[in-house]
Design a protein around this motif. Sequence first.
Motif, PDB file in Angstrom:
ATOM      1  N   LEU A  92     -55.964  57.057 -31.794  1.00  0.00           N
ATOM      2  CA  LEU A  92     -56.402  57.623 -30.515  1.00  0.00           C
ATOM      3  C   LEU A  92     -55.643  57.044 -29.334  1.00  0.00           C
ATOM      4  O   LEU A  92     -55.549  57.674 -28.292  1.00  0.00           O
ATOM      5  CB  LEU A  92     -57.910  57.369 -30.315  1.00  0.00           C
ATOM      6  N   GLY A  93     -55.126  55.841 -29.482  1.00  0.00           N
ATOM      7  CA  GLY A  93     -54.470  55.165 -28.370  1.00  0.00           C
ATOM      8  C   GLY A  93     -53.007  55.496 -28.207  1.00  0.00           C
ATOM      9  O   GLY A  93     -52.361  55.025 -27.268  1.00  0.00           O
ATOM     10  N   SER A  94     -52.461  56.310 -29.085  1.00  0.00           N
ATOM     11  CA  SER A  94     -51.026  56.612 -28.995  1.00  0.00           C
ATOM     12  C   SER A  94     -50.738  57.811 -28.092  1.00  0.00           C
ATOM     13  O   SER A  94     -49.581  58.157 -27.898  1.00  0.00           O
ATOM     14  CB  SER A  94     -50.453  56.852 -30.392  1.00  0.00           C
ATOM     15  N   LYS A  95     -51.772  58.413 -27.540  1.00  0.00           N
ATOM     16  CA  LYS A  95     -51.579  59.550 -26.638  1.00  0.00           C
ATOM     17  C   LYS A  95     -51.203  59.044 -25.247  1.00  0.00           C
ATOM     18  O   LYS A  95     -51.444  57.879 -24.918  1.00  0.00           O
ATOM     19  CB  LYS A  95     -52.880  60.355 -26.535  1.00  0.00           C
ATOM     20  N   PRO A  96     -50.653  59.925 -24.410  1.00  0.00           N
ATOM     21  CA  PRO A  96     -50.414  59.527 -23.016  1.00  0.00           C
ATOM     22  C   PRO A  96     -51.746  59.209 -22.320  1.00  0.00           C
ATOM     23  O   PRO A  96     -52.788  59.794 -22.646  1.00  0.00           O
ATOM     24  CB  PRO A  96     -49.765  60.763 -22.391  1.00  0.00           C
ATOM     25  N   ILE A  97     -51.716  58.310 -21.382  1.00  0.00           N
ATOM     26  CA  ILE A  97     -52.937  57.867 -20.702  1.00  0.00           C
ATOM     27  C   ILE A  97     -53.692  59.032 -20.066  1.00  0.00           C
ATOM     28  O   ILE A  97     -54.920  59.046 -20.049  1.00  0.00           O
ATOM     29  CB  ILE A  97     -52.603  56.786 -19.645  1.00  0.00           C
ATOM     30  N   GLU A  98     -52.990  60.022 -19.593  1.00  0.00           N
ATOM     31  CA  GLU A  98     -53.635  61.171 -18.955  1.00  0.00           C
ATOM     32  C   GLU A  98     -54.520  61.947 -19.938  1.00  0.00           C
ATOM     33  O   GLU A  98     -55.433  62.646 -19.528  1.00  0.00           O
ATOM     34  CB  GLU A  98     -52.592  62.131 -18.367  1.00  0.00           C
ATOM     35  N   GLU A  99     -54.253  61.833 -21.223  1.00  0.00           N
ATOM     36  CA  GLU A  99     -55.014  62.562 -22.244  1.00  0.00           C
ATOM     37  C   GLU A  99     -56.134  61.738 -22.878  1.00  0.00           C
ATOM     38  O   GLU A  99     -56.822  62.218 -23.768  1.00  0.00           O
ATOM     39  CB  GLU A  99     -54.064  63.045 -23.346  1.00  0.00           C
ATOM     40  N   TYR A 100     -56.319  60.508 -22.417  1.00  0.00           N
ATOM     41  CA  TYR A 100     -57.375  59.661 -22.979  1.00  0.00           C
ATOM     42  C   TYR A 100     -58.740  60.268 -22.703  1.00  0.00           C
ATOM     43  O   TYR A 100     -58.986  60.842 -21.654  1.00  0.00           O
ATOM     44  CB  TYR A 100     -57.355  58.265 -22.360  1.00  0.00           C
ATOM     45  N   ARG A 101     -59.632  60.117 -23.678  1.00  0.00           N
ATOM     46  CA  ARG A 101     -61.035  60.456 -23.489  1.00  0.00           C
ATOM     47  C   ARG A 101     -61.772  59.130 -23.337  1.00  0.00           C
ATOM     48  O   ARG A 101     -61.331  58.100 -23.855  1.00  0.00           O
ATOM     49  CB  ARG A 101     -61.547  61.244 -24.687  1.00  0.00           C
ATOM     50  N   TYR A 102     -62.895  59.156 -22.632  1.00  0.00           N
ATOM     51  CA  TYR A 102     -63.608  57.920 -22.341  1.00  0.00           C
ATOM     52  C   TYR A 102     -65.026  57.961 -22.899  1.00  0.00           C
ATOM     53  O   TYR A 102     -65.682  59.000 -22.879  1.00  0.00           O
ATOM     54  CB  TYR A 102     -63.641  57.658 -20.835  1.00  0.00           C
ATOM     55  N   VAL A 103     -65.484  56.822 -23.407  1.00  0.00           N
ATOM     56  CA  VAL A 103     -66.841  56.657 -23.919  1.00  0.00           C
ATOM     57  C   VAL A 103     -67.427  55.432 -23.220  1.00  0.00           C
ATOM     58  O   VAL A 103     -66.871  54.333 -23.327  1.00  0.00           O
ATOM     59  CB  VAL A 103     -66.834  56.446 -25.458  1.00  0.00           C
ATOM     60  N   PHE A 104     -68.513  55.629 -22.485  1.00  0.00           N
ATOM     61  CA  PHE A 104     -69.140  54.548 -21.717  1.00  0.00           C
ATOM     62  C   PHE A 104     -68.135  53.848 -20.809  1.00  0.00           C
ATOM     63  O   PHE A 104     -68.161  52.626 -20.651  1.00  0.00           O
ATOM     64  CB  PHE A 104     -69.828  53.536 -22.625  1.00  0.00           C
ATOM     65  N   GLY A 105     -67.235  54.593 -20.221  1.00  0.00           N
ATOM     66  CA  GLY A 105     -66.248  54.046 -19.291  1.00  0.00           C
ATOM     67  C   GLY A 105     -65.059  53.367 -19.946  1.00  0.00           C
ATOM     68  O   GLY A 105     -64.188  52.859 -19.264  1.00  0.00           O
ATOM     69  N   MET A 106     -65.027  53.330 -21.259  1.00  0.00           N
ATOM     70  CA  MET A 106     -63.909  52.704 -21.974  1.00  0.00           C
ATOM     71  C   MET A 106     -63.070  53.789 -22.625  1.00  0.00           C
ATOM     72  O   MET A 106     -63.614  54.819 -23.028  1.00  0.00           O
ATOM     73  CB  MET A 106     -64.433  51.773 -23.079  1.00  0.00           C
ATOM     74  N   PRO A 107     -61.769  53.582 -22.742  1.00  0.00           N
ATOM     75  CA  PRO A 107     -60.974  54.551 -23.503  1.00  0.00           C
ATOM     76  C   PRO A 107     -61.543  54.684 -24.913  1.00  0.00           C
ATOM     77  O   PRO A 107     -61.990  53.704 -25.517  1.00  0.00           O
ATOM     78  CB  PRO A 107     -59.578  53.927 -23.539  1.00  0.00           C
ATOM     79  N   ALA A 108     -61.561  55.910 -25.432  1.00  0.00           N
ATOM     80  CA  ALA A 108     -62.163  56.176 -26.742  1.00  0.00           C
ATOM     81  C   ALA A 108     -61.543  55.300 -27.830  1.00  0.00           C
ATOM     82  O   ALA A 108     -62.250  54.799 -28.707  1.00  0.00           O
ATOM     83  CB  ALA A 108     -62.039  57.652 -27.095  1.00  0.00           C
ATOM     84  N   TRP A 109     -60.217  55.093 -27.776  1.00  0.00           N
ATOM     85  CA  TRP A 109     -59.578  54.282 -28.809  1.00  0.00           C
ATOM     86  C   TRP A 109     -60.136  52.873 -28.807  1.00  0.00           C
ATOM     87  O   TRP A 109     -60.353  52.279 -29.850  1.00  0.00           O
ATOM     88  CB  TRP A 109     -58.046  54.271 -28.653  1.00  0.00           C
ATOM     89  N   PHE A 110     -60.381  52.307 -27.615  1.00  0.00           N
ATOM     90  CA  PHE A 110     -60.916  50.953 -27.518  1.00  0.00           C
ATOM     91  C   PHE A 110     -62.374  50.918 -27.967  1.00  0.00           C
ATOM     92  O   PHE A 110     -62.780  50.018 -28.711  1.00  0.00           O
ATOM     93  CB  PHE A 110     -60.799  50.410 -26.091  1.00  0.00           C
ATOM     94  N   PHE A 111     -63.159  51.887 -27.516  1.00  0.00           N
ATOM     95  CA  PHE A 111     -64.570  51.921 -27.886  1.00  0.00           C
ATOM     96  C   PHE A 111     -64.739  51.989 -29.390  1.00  0.00           C
ATOM     97  O   PHE A 111     -65.481  51.202 -29.980  1.00  0.00           O
ATOM     98  CB  PHE A 111     -65.278  53.105 -27.220  1.00  0.00           C
ATOM     99  N   TYR A 112     -64.039  52.929 -30.046  1.00  0.00           N
ATOM    100  CA  TYR A 112     -64.220  53.105 -31.484  1.00  0.00           C
ATOM    101  C   TYR A 112     -63.568  51.989 -32.303  1.00  0.00           C
ATOM    102  O   TYR A 112     -64.079  51.605 -33.347  1.00  0.00           O
ATOM    103  CB  TYR A 112     -63.700  54.471 -31.939  1.00  0.00           C
ATOM    104  N   SER A 113     -62.442  51.462 -31.862  1.00  0.00           N
ATOM    105  CA  SER A 113     -61.777  50.421 -32.649  1.00  0.00           C
ATOM    106  C   SER A 113     -62.416  49.054 -32.454  1.00  0.00           C
ATOM    107  O   SER A 113     -62.596  48.319 -33.426  1.00  0.00           O
ATOM    108  CB  SER A 113     -60.286  50.355 -32.323  1.00  0.00           C
ATOM    109  N   CYS A 114     -62.786  48.722 -31.231  1.00  0.00           N
ATOM    110  CA  CYS A 114     -63.288  47.366 -30.959  1.00  0.00           C
ATOM    111  C   CYS A 114     -64.810  47.300 -30.811  1.00  0.00           C
ATOM    112  O   CYS A 114     -65.466  46.556 -31.533  1.00  0.00           O
ATOM    113  CB  CYS A 114     -62.623  46.812 -29.700  1.00  0.00           C
ATOM    114  N   ALA A 115     -65.369  48.050 -29.868  1.00  0.00           N
ATOM    115  CA  ALA A 115     -66.808  47.940 -29.597  1.00  0.00           C
ATOM    116  C   ALA A 115     -67.635  48.487 -30.762  1.00  0.00           C
ATOM    117  O   ALA A 115     -68.434  47.767 -31.368  1.00  0.00           O
ATOM    118  CB  ALA A 115     -67.147  48.664 -28.297  1.00  0.00           C
ATOM    119  N   PHE A 116     -67.466  49.745 -31.094  1.00  0.00           N
ATOM    120  CA  PHE A 116     -68.235  50.356 -32.175  1.00  0.00           C
ATOM    121  C   PHE A 116     -67.821  49.783 -33.526  1.00  0.00           C
ATOM    122  O   PHE A 116     -68.661  49.590 -34.412  1.00  0.00           O
ATOM    123  CB  PHE A 116     -68.070  51.879 -32.150  1.00  0.00           C
ATOM    124  N   GLY A 117     -66.538  49.480 -33.681  1.00  0.00           N
ATOM    125  CA  GLY A 117     -66.051  48.887 -34.930  1.00  0.00           C
ATOM    126  C   GLY A 117     -66.712  47.555 -35.232  1.00  0.00           C
ATOM    127  O   GLY A 117     -67.011  47.254 -36.392  1.00  0.00           O
TER     128      GLY A 117
END
Length: 94
Positions: A40-65
């Motif tokens: 999820l984190g390899s996309k351009p920043i403009e295409e990032y989706r956010y979960v609870f104010g965090m980029p989705a890649w960070f939320f799913y890889s670190c927080a939820f993981g």
Amino acid sequence: MTGHKEKQDPRFKIAHREAWIGVGLVLFNFLWWFGFAYGLGSKPIEEYRYVFGMPAWFFYSCAFGSVVMMGLVIFIVKTFFKDVDLEEEEEGTS
């Protein structure tokens, strides 16, 4: 010279099995983190989706993981690990 196949302590077999389970958990954790972080984190920043104010890649890889791994470790330990007495057994005593 006596054979190398003497009576081995059964605790070693349990310890080896549990160590391999630990290695499997570490590999699963790394694949989870890597998959979401770079998938999820390899996309351009403009295409990032956010979960609870965090980029989705960070939320799913670190927080939820982290939450997933804590639950998985608790489940694995309660289900597959055995309580083993670490005291030496004295032979010849009843």
